[in-house]
Design an enzyme around this catalytic site. Structure first.
Site, PDB file in Angstrom:
ATOM      1  N   CYS A  91      42.472  51.139  25.359  1.00  0.00           N
ATOM      2  CA  CYS A  91      41.158  50.850  25.952  1.00  0.00           C
ATOM      3  C   CYS A  91      40.345  52.109  26.221  1.00  0.00           C
ATOM      4  CB  CYS A  91      41.321  50.039  27.234  1.00  0.00           C
ATOM      5  SG  CYS A  91      42.245  48.530  26.990  1.00  0.00           S
ATOM      6  N   HIS A 104      34.610  50.537  31.341  1.00  0.00           N
ATOM      7  CA  HIS A 104      35.486  49.636  30.583  1.00  0.00           C
ATOM      8  C   HIS A 104      35.630  48.336  31.367  1.00  0.00           C
ATOM      9  CE1 HIS A 104      38.689  47.899  28.413  1.00  0.00           C
ATOM     10  NE2 HIS A 104      39.646  48.209  29.269  1.00  0.00           N
ATOM     11  N   ASN A 159      38.417  41.442  28.473  1.00  0.00           N
ATOM     12  CA  ASN A 159      38.712  42.840  28.136  1.00  0.00           C
ATOM     13  C   ASN A 159      38.844  42.947  26.612  1.00  0.00           C
ATOM     14  OD1 ASN A 159      39.895  45.319  27.626  1.00  0.00           O
ATOM     15  ND2 ASN A 159      41.392  45.181  29.282  1.00  0.00           N
TER      16      ASN A 159
HETATM   17  N1  COA Z   1      47.093  32.320  37.107  1.00  0.00           N
HETATM   18  C1  COA Z   1      47.661  32.032  38.276  1.00  0.00           C
HETATM   19  N2  COA Z   1      48.529  32.829  38.885  1.00  0.00           N
HETATM   20  C2  COA Z   1      48.839  34.000  38.286  1.00  0.00           C
HETATM   21  C3  COA Z   1      48.284  34.367  37.065  1.00  0.00           C
HETATM   22  C4  COA Z   1      47.384  33.472  36.468  1.00  0.00           C
HETATM   23  N3  COA Z   1      46.775  33.723  35.282  1.00  0.00           N
HETATM   24  N4  COA Z   1      48.770  35.568  36.726  1.00  0.00           N
HETATM   25  C5  COA Z   1      49.606  35.961  37.685  1.00  0.00           C
HETATM   26  N5  COA Z   1      49.642  34.993  38.639  1.00  0.00           N
HETATM   27  C6  COA Z   1      50.425  34.989  39.874  1.00  0.00           C
HETATM   28  C7  COA Z   1      51.612  35.908  39.851  1.00  0.00           C
HETATM   29  O1  COA Z   1      52.717  35.270  39.221  1.00  0.00           O
HETATM   30  C8  COA Z   1      51.855  36.169  41.317  1.00  0.00           C
HETATM   31  O2  COA Z   1      52.547  35.071  41.838  1.00  0.00           O
HETATM   32  P1  COA Z   1      53.687  35.330  42.956  1.00  0.00           P
HETATM   33  O3  COA Z   1      52.961  35.968  44.108  1.00  0.00           O
HETATM   34  O4  COA Z   1      54.163  33.953  43.210  1.00  0.00           O
HETATM   35  O5  COA Z   1      54.670  36.248  42.299  1.00  0.00           O
HETATM   36  C9  COA Z   1      50.439  36.129  41.917  1.00  0.00           C
HETATM   37  O6  COA Z   1      49.610  35.485  40.933  1.00  0.00           O
HETATM   38  C10 COA Z   1      49.869  37.495  42.203  1.00  0.00           C
HETATM   39  O7  COA Z   1      50.153  38.331  41.106  1.00  0.00           O
HETATM   40  P2  COA Z   1      49.624  39.803  41.007  1.00  0.00           P
HETATM   41  O8  COA Z   1      50.123  40.397  39.729  1.00  0.00           O
HETATM   42  O9  COA Z   1      49.874  40.532  42.291  1.00  0.00           O
HETATM   43  O10 COA Z   1      48.050  39.518  40.915  1.00  0.00           O
HETATM   44  P3  COA Z   1      46.915  40.566  40.940  1.00  0.00           P
HETATM   45  O11 COA Z   1      45.969  40.275  42.028  1.00  0.00           O
HETATM   46  O12 COA Z   1      47.427  41.985  40.785  1.00  0.00           O
HETATM   47  O13 COA Z   1      46.166  40.219  39.577  1.00  0.00           O
HETATM   48  C11 COA Z   1      45.982  41.081  37.353  1.00  0.00           C
HETATM   49  C12 COA Z   1      46.842  40.310  38.327  1.00  0.00           C
HETATM   50  C13 COA Z   1      46.715  41.159  36.039  1.00  0.00           C
HETATM   51  C14 COA Z   1      44.689  40.302  37.157  1.00  0.00           C
HETATM   52  C15 COA Z   1      45.687  42.488  37.929  1.00  0.00           C
HETATM   53  O14 COA Z   1      46.884  43.084  38.360  1.00  0.00           O
HETATM   54  C16 COA Z   1      45.028  43.396  36.945  1.00  0.00           C
HETATM   55  O15 COA Z   1      43.915  43.152  36.515  1.00  0.00           O
HETATM   56  N6  COA Z   1      45.681  44.507  36.613  1.00  0.00           N
HETATM   57  C17 COA Z   1      45.105  45.483  35.700  1.00  0.00           C
HETATM   58  C18 COA Z   1      45.231  44.938  34.317  1.00  0.00           C
HETATM   59  C19 COA Z   1      44.417  45.685  33.330  1.00  0.00           C
HETATM   60  O16 COA Z   1      43.338  46.156  33.617  1.00  0.00           O
HETATM   61  N7  COA Z   1      44.930  45.763  32.093  1.00  0.00           N
HETATM   62  C20 COA Z   1      44.247  46.334  31.006  1.00  0.00           C
HETATM   63  C21 COA Z   1      44.152  47.791  31.107  1.00  0.00           C
HETATM   64  S1  COA Z   1      43.074  48.393  29.886  1.00  0.00           S
END
Ligand code: COA
Length: 343
Positions: free
Chosen positions: A115, A255, A285
């Protein structure tokens, strides 16, 4: 070597027609529109059909950028494609795009830094032009991430989309390039990666495919923390190098990975929301394509004025990050946003 300035002379983008909405994802996975919207800001993403390679969507974006610059493909001296979803493992997708543009023989290469690809590409292309190696470089960020996403994994399936954005970078009396800050740290590559398909894990087996080890795996929380930290750090360094105060940044074009990450960076810069470019709700993304698509839409909306300072900032797999401070220079008439043929 001749030293010159550099400017963006043309910009364009292309996204394939197919759309994957949060409602579609609700039917495929244990997730909800409410969860996706509040955690990421995303509503829909574009997805290419399987018969359309990355080079085809790159080509449409490239043609739009070339038309926007008022030039012809034969006026280009180099083609660069930033992508992690190339047509083939090799040759470079840029070679294929060059041939499809009708300019075989023109130097072409890919940049593979996920990215951060457009930020790295803008730095490399600008350097090649400023040092007089080339007069005009076509830089494209193009991705078909849908090909490498595990649609059984709700933590990644919701995030990514396909698309392409392109810029024509050319020599100019006045220099748009103010500064760049790039970084990478491969100590923990598995925070965001595809395990098999390269040389580390041996040949892909039928079991790898059945268990989706050939698809993206991500440590979301870790990447989130890293993204906020590095966006702020890279921003600070790039602005300091450019001798630009945060209040003098006219546009933040980040981004588009997560609305909450963008909001945190914007808050740090004290940027009012109307100066932060966000289109994550419509595209998700798109990796290396996200910044040039956002730039293209901003130009198409007639928002950029001569002299505006843009801060481009991004991060991604590697892990990697970067920021470029850029002074908008000139009269870029139109960027074409299209749902044209490819996709
Ligand atoms: N729908 C519903 N629940 C979901 C889910 C979805 N699509 N994806 C994850 N969950 C759940 C998890 O299983 C977790 O459940 P638990 O508490 O029972 O274990 C809960 O939601 C919280 O998960 P968490 O990973 O802490 O959520 P978050 O607030 O960090 O959001 C992302 C997850 C992936 C959206 C976030 O971490 C993120 O955007 N990270 C950066 C990713 C990124 O930018 N990647 C590309 C880089 S270029």
């Amino acid at each position: 070597m001749n030293q010159s300035g550099v400017r963006i002379a043309g910009v364009g983008h292309h996204v394939p027609k197919g759309i994957l909405t949060n409602a579609d994802l609700e039917r495929m996975l244990d997730t909800s529109d409410e969860w996706i919207t509040t955690r990421t800001g995303m509503k829909e993403r574009h997805v290419a059909t399987v018969d359309v390679p990355t080079s085809d969507i790159a080509l449409v974006a490239a043609r739009n950028a070339i038309a926007s610059a008022g030039i012809e493909a034969k006026d280009l001296d180099c083609v660069i494609v930033a992508t992690v979803t190339p047509d083939y493992q090799f040759p470079a997708t840029a070679c294929i795009v060059g041939a499809k543009l009708g300019i075989p023989g023109v130097p072409a290469f890919d940049i593979s830094i996920a990215c951060s690809g457009f930020i790295y590409g803008l730095t490399v292309a600008s350097s090649l032009v400023r040092t007089g190696v080339f007069k005009r470089v076509l830089l494209i960020g193009a991705e078909e991430l849908s090909r490498i996403i595990n649609y059984d994994d709700r933590s990644t399936a919701i995030l990514f989309g396909d698309g392409a954005g392109a810029v024509v970078i050319e020599s100019s009396e006045h220099d748009s390039f103010l500064s760049s800050e790039l970084g990478a740290d491969g100590s923990n590559p598995k925070n965001l990666y595809v395990e098999v398909g390269g040389t580390a894990a041996g040949p892909i087996s039928a079991e790898d495919i059945a268990t989706k080890r050939n698809k993206v795996v991500m440590n979301g929380r870790e990447v989130f923390r890293f993204a906020v930290t590095k966006m702020i750090e890279a921003t600070n360094i790039a602005l300091e190098r450019a001798n630009v105060a945060p209040r003098d940044v006219t546009w933040l074009i980040p981004h588009q990975a997560n609305r909450r990450i963008i909001d945190a960076a914007a808050k740090h810069l004290d940027m009012p929301p109307e100066r932060v470019v966000i289109n994550i709700d419509r595209y998700g993304n798109t990796s290396a394509a996200s910044i040039p698509i956002a730039l293209s839409e901003t130009v198409a909306a007639g928002k950029l004025k001569d002299g505006d300072v843009i801060l481009f900032v991004g991060f991604g797999g590697g892990l990697s990050w970067g920021a470029v401070a850029w002074r908008w220079n000139g009269d870029v008439k139109a960027a074409f946003s299209t749902n044209g043929k490819a996709g």
